[in-house]
Design a protein around this motif. Sequence first.
Motif, PDB file in Angstrom:
ATOM      1  N   GLN A   1      -0.100  -8.882   4.265  1.00 18.43           N
ATOM      2  CA  GLN A   1       1.118  -9.357   3.618  1.00 18.43           C
ATOM      3  C   GLN A   1       1.357 -10.818   3.940  1.00 18.43           C
ATOM      4  O   GLN A   1       1.651 -11.637   3.055  1.00 18.43           O
TER       5      GLN A   1
ATOM      6  N   MET B   1       2.874  -3.680  -1.496  1.00 16.49           N
ATOM      7  CA  MET B   1       3.461  -2.551  -0.785  1.00 16.49           C
ATOM      8  C   MET B   1       2.462  -1.732   0.019  1.00 16.49           C
ATOM      9  O   MET B   1       2.854  -1.005   0.932  1.00 16.49           O
TER      10      MET B   1
ATOM     11  N   ASP C   1       4.729  -8.688  -3.618  1.00 17.78           N
ATOM     12  CA  ASP C   1       5.195  -7.369  -3.173  1.00 17.78           C
ATOM     13  C   ASP C   1       4.027  -6.429  -2.931  1.00 17.78           C
ATOM     14  O   ASP C   1       3.888  -5.405  -3.608  1.00 17.78           O
TER      15      ASP C   1
END
Length: 294
Positions: A66, A59, A57
């Motif tokens: 990612q 963010m 995750d």
Amino acid sequence: MSTRIDDRFAALKAEGRAALVTFVMAGDPDPETSLAIVTALPGAGADVIELGMPFTDPMADGPAIQAAGLRALKAGMTLKKTLKLVTDFRVQDDKTPIVLMGYYNPIYVYGVDKFLAGAKAAGVDGLIVVDLPPEEDLELCIPARDAGLNFIRLATPTTDDRRLPKVLENTSGFVYYVSLTGITGAALADYAGVSAAVKRIKGHTGLPIAVGFGVKNAQNAAEIAVNADGVVVGSALVDALKTSLGPDNKAGEGSVEAVTSLVASLAAGVRGARPQAGPAKNGGAFSWLTRLWA
């Protein structure tokens, strides 16, 4: 006691040039290829290596980083294997500084004391943990310092002169200036604004200032290297690797060269930014990160 990071920036200051700081994701696209890439980076011109710790995750990261983290996790990369990658790198290179960059959750789950001991034993020199603000220094920053690791802080365009002393309080190694607002891989920052920000931060600290986010090519790197002590490049290298991958994101024959050829070009830009020899004269700031650090 100085670290490899301290020694490298001091040596480059004496040379009169900025550092090229390269980011790649540990385990992308697989552990073996990742080690080959990291091992090849210094020879291509990288002065400091930031190694991403894959996380489910991330963010603060843009699509490219990612995706790199997900590729690494799919290939079986773990925090333990990331430390092993550094150990294997150190067999061949005991000089180039290694900084682990990522999020606190995997470190917390692994165990802070266990992680710091493992990182130090592996040959890690510093940490960048983007979701731990200065108010949480007792969680990891202070223990890392006590373990002999640099803890590198991020400053953003909204980190004003009132907030900056708190951000810098326990920072060591260098300061990472996030040159624009947005996520990693976003558009290039305004050079004049970056220059002014570097000058302002230098008014608060004697640490080197490395500037990242938005650097795509040698020209971008050269523009920033005129005033900054370091130029950080991440998404562009991750993108270069991605374009070399075959079906199912498998490494190709040119995967290592795809990264190292871009690093060589960036290094040429950094080294050509200050034509005079002698002592130096001179991502995205994520909205949630800005709230934490600004």
